[in-house]
Design a protein around this motif. Structure first.
Motif, PDB file in Angstrom:
ATOM      1  N   GLN A   9       0.839  -1.196   0.000  1.00  0.00           N
ATOM      2  CA  GLN A   9       0.000   0.000   0.000  1.00  0.00           C
ATOM      3  C   GLN A   9       0.880   1.254   0.000  1.00  0.00           C
ATOM      4  N   VAL A  10       0.301   2.344  -0.413  1.00  0.00           N
ATOM      5  CA  VAL A  10       1.004   3.624  -0.419  1.00  0.00           C
ATOM      6  C   VAL A  10       0.993   4.196   0.991  1.00  0.00           C
ATOM      7  N   LEU A  11       2.150   4.664   1.452  1.00  0.00           N
ATOM      8  CA  LEU A  11       2.243   5.214   2.792  1.00  0.00           C
ATOM      9  C   LEU A  11       1.520   6.546   2.883  1.00  0.00           C
ATOM     10  N   PRO A  12       0.985   6.885   4.055  1.00  0.00           N
ATOM     11  CA  PRO A  12       0.355   8.198   4.240  1.00  0.00           C
ATOM     12  C   PRO A  12       1.380   9.319   4.032  1.00  0.00           C
ATOM     13  N   GLU A  13       0.916  10.467   3.578  1.00  0.00           N
ATOM     14  CA  GLU A  13       1.809  11.585   3.281  1.00  0.00           C
ATOM     15  C   GLU A  13       2.607  12.017   4.507  1.00  0.00           C
ATOM     16  N   LEU A  14       1.951  12.039   5.703  1.00  0.00           N
ATOM     17  CA  LEU A  14       2.655  12.443   6.905  1.00  0.00           C
ATOM     18  C   LEU A  14       3.817  11.498   7.209  1.00  0.00           C
ATOM     19  N   LEU A  15       3.577  10.184   7.072  1.00  0.00           N
ATOM     20  CA  LEU A  15       4.631   9.211   7.351  1.00  0.00           C
ATOM     21  C   LEU A  15       5.770   9.345   6.333  1.00  0.00           C
ATOM     22  N   ILE A  16       5.413   9.621   5.087  1.00  0.00           N
ATOM     23  CA  ILE A  16       6.444   9.831   4.060  1.00  0.00           C
ATOM     24  C   ILE A  16       7.336  11.009   4.450  1.00  0.00           C
ATOM     25  N   ASN A  17       6.717  12.099   4.883  1.00  0.00           N
ATOM     26  CA  ASN A  17       7.493  13.271   5.276  1.00  0.00           C
ATOM     27  C   ASN A  17       8.329  13.016   6.525  1.00  0.00           C
ATOM     28  N   GLN A  18       7.777  12.210   7.445  1.00  0.00           N
ATOM     29  CA  GLN A  18       8.530  11.900   8.657  1.00  0.00           C
ATOM     30  C   GLN A  18       9.746  11.020   8.341  1.00  0.00           C
ATOM     31  N   ILE A  19       9.583  10.110   7.373  1.00  0.00           N
ATOM     32  CA  ILE A  19      10.720   9.294   6.938  1.00  0.00           C
ATOM     33  C   ILE A  19      11.770  10.176   6.274  1.00  0.00           C
ATOM     34  N   ALA A  20      11.314  11.097   5.403  1.00  0.00           N
ATOM     35  CA  ALA A  20      12.235  12.022   4.740  1.00  0.00           C
ATOM     36  C   ALA A  20      12.948  12.901   5.756  1.00  0.00           C
ATOM     37  N   ALA A  21      12.215  13.285   6.799  1.00  0.00           N
ATOM     38  CA  ALA A  21      12.821  14.125   7.832  1.00  0.00           C
ATOM     39  C   ALA A  21      13.969  13.408   8.524  1.00  0.00           C
ATOM     40  N   GLY A  22      13.894  12.078   8.602  1.00  0.00           N
ATOM     41  CA  GLY A  22      14.974  11.313   9.204  1.00  0.00           C
ATOM     42  C   GLY A  22      16.284  11.450   8.449  1.00  0.00           C
ATOM     43  N   GLU A  23      16.193  11.723   7.140  1.00  0.00           N
ATOM     44  CA  GLU A  23      17.396  11.917   6.341  1.00  0.00           C
ATOM     45  C   GLU A  23      17.821  13.378   6.291  1.00  0.00           C
ATOM     46  N   VAL A  24      16.856  14.270   6.128  1.00  0.00           N
ATOM     47  CA  VAL A  24      17.166  15.688   5.946  1.00  0.00           C
ATOM     48  C   VAL A  24      17.352  16.390   7.281  1.00  0.00           C
ATOM     49  N   VAL A  25      16.500  16.094   8.258  1.00  0.00           N
ATOM     50  CA  VAL A  25      16.540  16.774   9.554  1.00  0.00           C
ATOM     51  C   VAL A  25      17.027  15.781  10.601  1.00  0.00           C
ATOM     52  N   GLU A  26      18.314  15.568  10.609  1.00  0.00           N
ATOM     53  CA  GLU A  26      18.893  14.624  11.561  1.00  0.00           C
ATOM     54  C   GLU A  26      18.885  15.178  12.972  1.00  0.00           C
ATOM     55  N   ARG A  27      19.120  16.476  13.081  1.00  0.00           N
ATOM     56  CA  ARG A  27      19.182  17.165  14.362  1.00  0.00           C
ATOM     57  C   ARG A  27      18.915  18.644  14.105  1.00  0.00           C
ATOM     58  N   PRO A  28      18.817  19.486  15.133  1.00  0.00           N
ATOM     59  CA  PRO A  28      18.555  20.912  14.894  1.00  0.00           C
ATOM     60  C   PRO A  28      19.545  21.559  13.940  1.00  0.00           C
ATOM     61  N   ALA A  29      20.801  21.164  13.988  1.00  0.00           N
ATOM     62  CA  ALA A  29      21.809  21.776  13.120  1.00  0.00           C
ATOM     63  C   ALA A  29      21.500  21.559  11.651  1.00  0.00           C
ATOM     64  N   SER A  30      21.042  20.359  11.291  1.00  0.00           N
ATOM     65  CA  SER A  30      20.739  20.089   9.883  1.00  0.00           C
ATOM     66  C   SER A  30      19.513  20.870   9.430  1.00  0.00           C
ATOM     67  N   ALA A  31      18.525  21.033  10.323  1.00  0.00           N
ATOM     68  CA  ALA A  31      17.367  21.856   9.982  1.00  0.00           C
ATOM     69  C   ALA A  31      17.771  23.309   9.791  1.00  0.00           C
ATOM     70  N   LEU A  32      18.625  23.801  10.674  1.00  0.00           N
ATOM     71  CA  LEU A  32      19.093  25.179  10.563  1.00  0.00           C
ATOM     72  C   LEU A  32      19.847  25.392   9.254  1.00  0.00           C
ATOM     73  N   LYS A  33      20.690  24.463   8.889  1.00  0.00           N
ATOM     74  CA  LYS A  33      21.456  24.577   7.647  1.00  0.00           C
ATOM     75  C   LYS A  33      20.525  24.715   6.443  1.00  0.00           C
ATOM     76  N   GLU A  34      19.480  23.889   6.391  1.00  0.00           N
ATOM     77  CA  GLU A  34      18.545  23.945   5.265  1.00  0.00           C
ATOM     78  C   GLU A  34      17.818  25.283   5.212  1.00  0.00           C
ATOM     79  N   LEU A  35      17.441  25.815   6.367  1.00  0.00           N
ATOM     80  CA  LEU A  35      16.719  27.090   6.393  1.00  0.00           C
ATOM     81  C   LEU A  35      17.615  28.250   5.970  1.00  0.00           C
ATOM     82  N   ILE A  36      18.868  28.240   6.414  1.00  0.00           N
ATOM     83  CA  ILE A  36      19.784  29.312   6.005  1.00  0.00           C
ATOM     84  C   ILE A  36      20.045  29.239   4.506  1.00  0.00           C
ATOM     85  N   GLU A  37      20.190  28.041   3.979  1.00  0.00           N
ATOM     86  CA  GLU A  37      20.423  27.897   2.540  1.00  0.00           C
ATOM     87  C   GLU A  37      19.230  28.413   1.738  1.00  0.00           C
ATOM     88  N   ASN A  38      18.024  28.173   2.223  1.00  0.00           N
ATOM     89  CA  ASN A  38      16.846  28.736   1.553  1.00  0.00           C
ATOM     90  C   ASN A  38      16.890  30.267   1.562  1.00  0.00           C
TER      91      ASN A  38
END
Length: 628
Positions: A9-38
């Motif tokens: 079955q296709v995963l729910p959108e929220l779960l997909i984003n939470q899985i993606a967050a595990g790669e992109v947002v490892e910790r606060p520092a990685s989230a901060l890096k992405e926001l500054i780059e934007n």
């Protein structure tokens, strides 16, 4: 236990984003890096960062960029929604910091996120700003808000709905340290942007727009600034700029190592390997170099889409990049004592002292020139008594085809004395002539150190370390001019080879032949080593060849032969160099100083120890409290 089949079955959108967050947002520092780059991609010239509890409780990034139109704010929170690429061609030549369109969607899935933005295209500005709130992936209606310009992203309670991930976060101090590092790296790469960081309501640092070199020095500090070399090297497809520390400014760890590729901080093994090799001859055992290097390369020749956090890159021509970086740094580190500023005083004991500098010969102040007189032998030695402390190595290095000694005898210090004449090595009388950078010898201290006087003050030389470097560089030059001698083996050596190694060997047969290796085939999985480099004939060829192939597989190039050769030449130089407690005459000490000024890398011995220190007159005055 046999697992029963579950329907696909296709995963729910929220779960997909939470899985993606595990790669992109490892910790606060990685989230901060992405926001500054934007913010940088939006054309911001000012970025303000506010963190609470290391970024775990809150990450707020405010910029003055172009903002987001109201109609596109909802799209910005969807996965893979981006304005930065349109097709595969754009992906293959990425010039923006972000491009995947995952950061906001991932962050919105695991935090309480508020995005406030006011759009401006440079000429027209929207009448007012708008706000969009996202709670665990669910978006609110867009509503008007107050904001002068740009965008503010406010993410609170990171991982509030994924407690398992939150358990892996470290202490507030640790997480803030990582966030601080991420922000500092971006600040270093974009010196034209004003950027500030506050933590728990307290301003930690703030940088105004400034030149690139000034930003690097502001971040790495005055000690690095006084001990660094500027790098500026350009080829057709590459450009390398930045600063590297002199070898004596080394670190126990890698805390001052920054590499940027097209403005993006990366951890790249190939570039690290090239830098380590450039420092190999001049860095003390176990110490780490400090540097801030910016590599510019055609975006089509580098792939930045190989790591979720964009922390790694892949080069199309890895060997060319490796060689370019290595040679650029090696050239900068190869300066002689006459071609670089005198070293700082011992940084372990005089870190607060300002760096000394070298003026050109015509810049020496007349008053200072008059202070340097012909040195007298303070040890009561006969100045005309020659001490032949360097003996030829022809007998112990018969396997090297050494060139004939130059007629001027400058391949050794005793020869330099006899050819130039002792009078030439004495300091000139007070006739305002130029004074060499290392000055003129005064005396010898405990048979170990040479004391010399130059225009800046006192020079202290470790005579064994200095002579060791002089001999080592001469041995390398002699070996290089004779090219790599090949030693045929009386009995070829069988060498088992894996299919991957066979492919690497076939692709690099010409290179290996130039290094002194020749082969013959015994079977698809075995070759015969027929010749080896002449200087290394007593070394185990199996291990050396295996190391060569491993280097070629990892880095596209190898200096294993040169490294093994240099190890032998370094040992020879160490054994041949003048030993402690050897009494030198004043002319011999001056000959040593002159050869140091002409020798590459003469600031360090073969093992990375410093060979000399400069003590300025102001340093000595401070030590003795003169003028107070």
């Amino acid at each position: 236990m046999i697992r029963m089949h579950s329907p696909i079955q296709v995963l729910p959108e929220l779960l997909i984003n939470q899985i993606a967050a595990g790669e992109v947002v490892e910790r606060p520092a990685s989230a901060l890096k992405e926001l500054i780059e934007n913010s940088l991609d939006a054309g911001s010239t000012e970025i303000q960062i506010d963190l609470l509890e290391g970024g775990i409780k809150r990450i707020r990034v405010a910029d003055n960029g172009g903002g987001i139109p109201k109609a596109e704010m909802a799209f910005a929170m969807q996965r893979h929604a981006t304005s930065k690429i349109r097709d595969l061609d754009d992906l293959e030549r990425v010039v923006t910091m972000g491009f995947r369109g995952e950061a906001l969607a991932s962050l919105g899935a695991i935090s309480r996120l508020t995005m406030t933005s006011r759009f401006s295209d440079g000429t027209d500005t929207a009448p007012h700003a708008f706000r969009l709130q996202v709670l665990g992936g669910a978006s609110s209606d867009i509503e008007p808000a107050a904001l002068a310009r740009g965008t503010v992203i406010d993410a609170e309670d990171l991982f509030f709905n994924t407690p398992a991930r939150r358990k892996f976060l470290k202490t507030e101090g640790t997480e803030f340290g990582h966030a601080d590092d991420a922000a500092v790296r971006i600040a270093m790469a974009f010196p034209n942007v004003a950027i500030s960081l506050a933590h728990n309501g307290r301003r930690v640092w703030s940088y105004a727009p400034q030149p690139a070199a000034a930003r690097v020095m502001a971040i790495l500090g005055d000690e690095f600034a006084g001990s660094s070399l500027a790098i500026d090297d350009t080829q057709t497809t590459f450009a390398l700029r930045g600063h590297i520390a002199l070898p004596r400014y080394s670190r126990a760890g890698r805390d001052q190592q920054y590499i940027f590729v097209n403005g993006r901080f990366v951890r790249d093994k190939l570039l690290q390997h090239a830098i380590r090799q450039a420092y190999a001859d001049v860095l003390h055992h176990g110490r780490q170099p400090a540097f801030a290097l910016f590599l510019s390369i055609n975006p089509e020749l580098v792939d930045v889409n190989v790591h979720p956090a964009k922390a790694e890159v892949r080069f199309r021509d890895a060997r060319a990049v490796h060689q370019f970086v290595f040679h650029s740094l090696n050239k900068a580190l190869s300066v002689s004592a006459a071609g670089t500023s005198p070293a700082l005083a011992n940084p372990n004991h005089f870190a607060s002292l300002p760096p000394a500098h070298t003026a050109s010969r015509t810049d020496w102040p007349r008053a200072v020139q008059g202070q340097i007189h012909s040195p007298t032998n303070g040890l009561g030695l006969t100045a005309n008594q020659p001490t032949a402390f360097y003996e030829t190595l022809r007998g112990s290095a018969a396997n090297i085809a050494w060139p004939a000694a130059p007629v001027d005898g400058t391949n050794d210090i005793a020869g330099a004395i006899s050819s130039r004449g002792q009078g030439d090595l004495q300091a000139p009388a007070d006739d305002h002539s130029g004074i060499p950078p290392l000055g003129y010898a005064l005396a010898q201290l405990h048979g170990i150190y040479v004391l010399a006087q130059n225009a800046a003050g006192l020079v202290l030389v470790d005579m064994h370390a200095a002579h060791e470097r002089i001999l080592y560089e001469k041995f390398k030059s002699a070996n290089a001019t004779n090219e790599t001698a090949t030693q045929p083996l009386l009995t070829p050596i069988a060498f088992a080879i894996a299919p991957r190694e066979r492919e690497i060997l076939d692709d690099n047969k010409q290179l290996l032949a130039e290094l002194g290796f020749t082969f013959g085939d015994l079977s698809p999985n075995e070759i015969a080593i027929r010749s080896v480099p002449g200087l290394l004939e007593r070394r185990e060829p199996h291990d050396l060849l295996r190391e060569l192939l491993d280097d070629l597989a990892l880095h596209g190039t190898s200096r294993a032969i040169e490294e093994r050769r240099d190890e032998i030449l370094s040992t020879m130089a160490c054994h041949a160099a003048v030993r402690a407690n050897r009494i030198l005459t004043i002319p011999e000490m001056n000959a040593l100083l002159r050869q140091m000024e002409e020798t590459e890398r003469s600031g360090q011995c073969n093992h990375g120890r410093p060979t000399w220190y400069q003590f300025a007159m102001s340093d000595l005055d401070r030590l003795f409290m003169r003028g107070r």
